[in-house]
Design an enzyme around this catalytic site. Sequence first.
Site, PDB file in Angstrom:
ATOM      1  N   HIS A  40      76.408  36.870  34.127  1.00 23.78           N
ATOM      2  CA  HIS A  40      76.099  34.869  33.157  1.00 23.78           C
ATOM      3  C   HIS A  40      75.587  34.611  33.759  1.00 23.78           C
ATOM      4  CE1 HIS A  40      77.556  33.676  36.790  1.00 23.78           C
ATOM      5  NE2 HIS A  40      77.992  34.719  37.116  1.00 23.78           N
TER       6      HIS A  40
ATOM      7  N   ASP B 118      73.647  34.711  42.205  1.00 24.51           N
ATOM      8  CA  ASP B 118      74.672  34.647  41.424  1.00 24.51           C
ATOM      9  C   ASP B 118      75.018  33.474  39.967  1.00 24.51           C
ATOM     10  OD1 ASP B 118      77.883  34.893  40.120  1.00 24.51           O
ATOM     11  OD2 ASP B 118      78.156  33.251  41.563  1.00 24.51           O
TER      12      ASP B 118
ATOM     13  N   GLU C 103      81.029  31.693  33.027  1.00 26.14           N
ATOM     14  CA  GLU C 103      81.543  32.865  33.827  1.00 26.14           C
ATOM     15  C   GLU C 103      81.988  32.097  35.276  1.00 26.14           C
ATOM     16  OE1 GLU C 103      82.893  35.222  37.306  1.00 26.14           O
ATOM     17  OE2 GLU C 103      80.974  33.673  37.105  1.00 26.14           O
ATOM     18  N   GLU C 104      81.693  30.904  35.656  1.00 26.71           N
ATOM     19  CA  GLU C 104      81.886  30.296  36.765  1.00 26.71           C
ATOM     20  C   GLU C 104      83.070  29.239  36.317  1.00 26.71           C
ATOM     21  OE1 GLU C 104      80.998  31.207  39.296  1.00 26.71           O
ATOM     22  OE2 GLU C 104      79.376  31.679  39.655  1.00 26.71           O
TER      23      GLU C 104
ATOM     24  N   ASP D 105      76.956  41.405  38.756  1.00 24.79           N
ATOM     25  CA  ASP D 105      77.715  39.777  38.812  1.00 24.79           C
ATOM     26  C   ASP D 105      77.736  39.837  41.001  1.00 24.79           C
ATOM     27  OD1 ASP D 105      77.986  37.513  39.324  1.00 24.79           O
ATOM     28  OD2 ASP D 105      80.729  38.050  38.110  1.00 24.79           O
TER      29      ASP D 105
END
Length: 462
Positions: free
Chosen positions: A286, A298, A332-333, A360
């Site tokens: 992501h 991340d 995504e977060e 991820d």
Amino acid sequence: MRVDCKRVWLMLLVIAPVALEAQNAANGKSYGEIAEKITKAALRTDHAYQLLREVTALGPRLSGSPQAAAAVELTRQMMARLQFANVRLQPIMVPHWVRGPSEEAAIINSPSQGNVALTVCALGGSIATPELGLAAEVVEVKSFEELRALGKKAAGKIIFFNQPFDPAQFETFAGYGGAVNQRGSGAIEAAKAGGVAALVRSMTPGLDDFPHTGGMRYADDVPKIPAAAISTLDAELLSKILAHDKAVNLRLKLTCQTLIDAPSANVLGELLGSEKPEEVIVIGGHLDSWDKGTGAHDDGAGCVQSIEAVRLLKMLDLKPKRTIRAVMFMNEENGLRGGIEYAREAREKKEQHVAAIESDRGGFAPRGFSVESDSTTWLKIAAWRTIFESIGAERITRGGSGADISVLVRDGVPGLGLVPESHRYFDYHHSDNDTIDKVHPRELQLGAAAMAIMAYLISEEF
């Protein structure tokens, strides 16, 4: 006749890799030799690290931010520069939450300590406090059950959730899973109890002065209250003061807000299959990150590993039977809009996905893959363990794959998550510590090699 399932399973693990190697040796190619070729090519360069340098130079990439928009265009240009096929954007609308200029917390007039400033940050999605902040007595709990047991004593209080990672868990992701509910649902449970704010111990097993942000939720039928993360050092300090003083008051000020949804996109690029180009293997990460640090582990690492995996196969002139598609998922977060839209469009177009692989969990040395599939598919993939032994990535286990590909998995697509060494990941996760200097170029390249090898095996054998 009674079948010893365990013995059959063990026989498959022993016999299948040998049969697989023999079969492909007869075709003039050994998967072990191909894996070695990919690995050596990966380790001769730091290309993924240089891509990551470009991505992280943009800064944090929270959905809806200018940096996230710049990252979409940057990775589109990367894939075009590397001459991937069918490079395109997949438009989506994403949430747009902003932190704001003020994040302050302090103990007020402690009988033993006086006024003590605390290091905090708003949790992603939180509402702001009143303009001048709020002040209230703070009460410490280590679980939702403990909070509920307080009854009316929690009303009007700032609820301090102080459940740490379980240090006995070998896998830090298991420790994270045992504590993260207080971050995700803490504000809901605190509000149900009559609390005026939630203060949550940062999701890291380490002791440092960096608050770790992350997503939190509200419920439509529960009042919304502000929510912040406190650094683990200050969580320890606050807990000690609470144990000493009869009552402790705390002041909290947050200026975060949620704006209207913003336009963004997933980024796609392909290495076309030589025999069955209509069948697709997704590899991705992501592109968005929290607005702390620069999202190096991340999940900038997962994005550049996916690009690098395709580049390696292309550079080595390996021609997979099926199309391998790199996808940079957005959001995504704090919403998963990219993963949801990708799966929706795949259903609409009736695309045939044979597998999806996600990175991820950071750019550390690869240790294997976690597989989410039926038993037959799992056994087939598990039989490839020996091919990954030379890079230490032979731990192929059953388990979750990845958030961005989770909708594809629910639609029946086998999902794989790259599993790297995990012990340092949560030292950096969602904090100002998540920067490129924490990433080792060789470890990053090995992860890309592992993804390339796995994607190639799936392309040839599924």
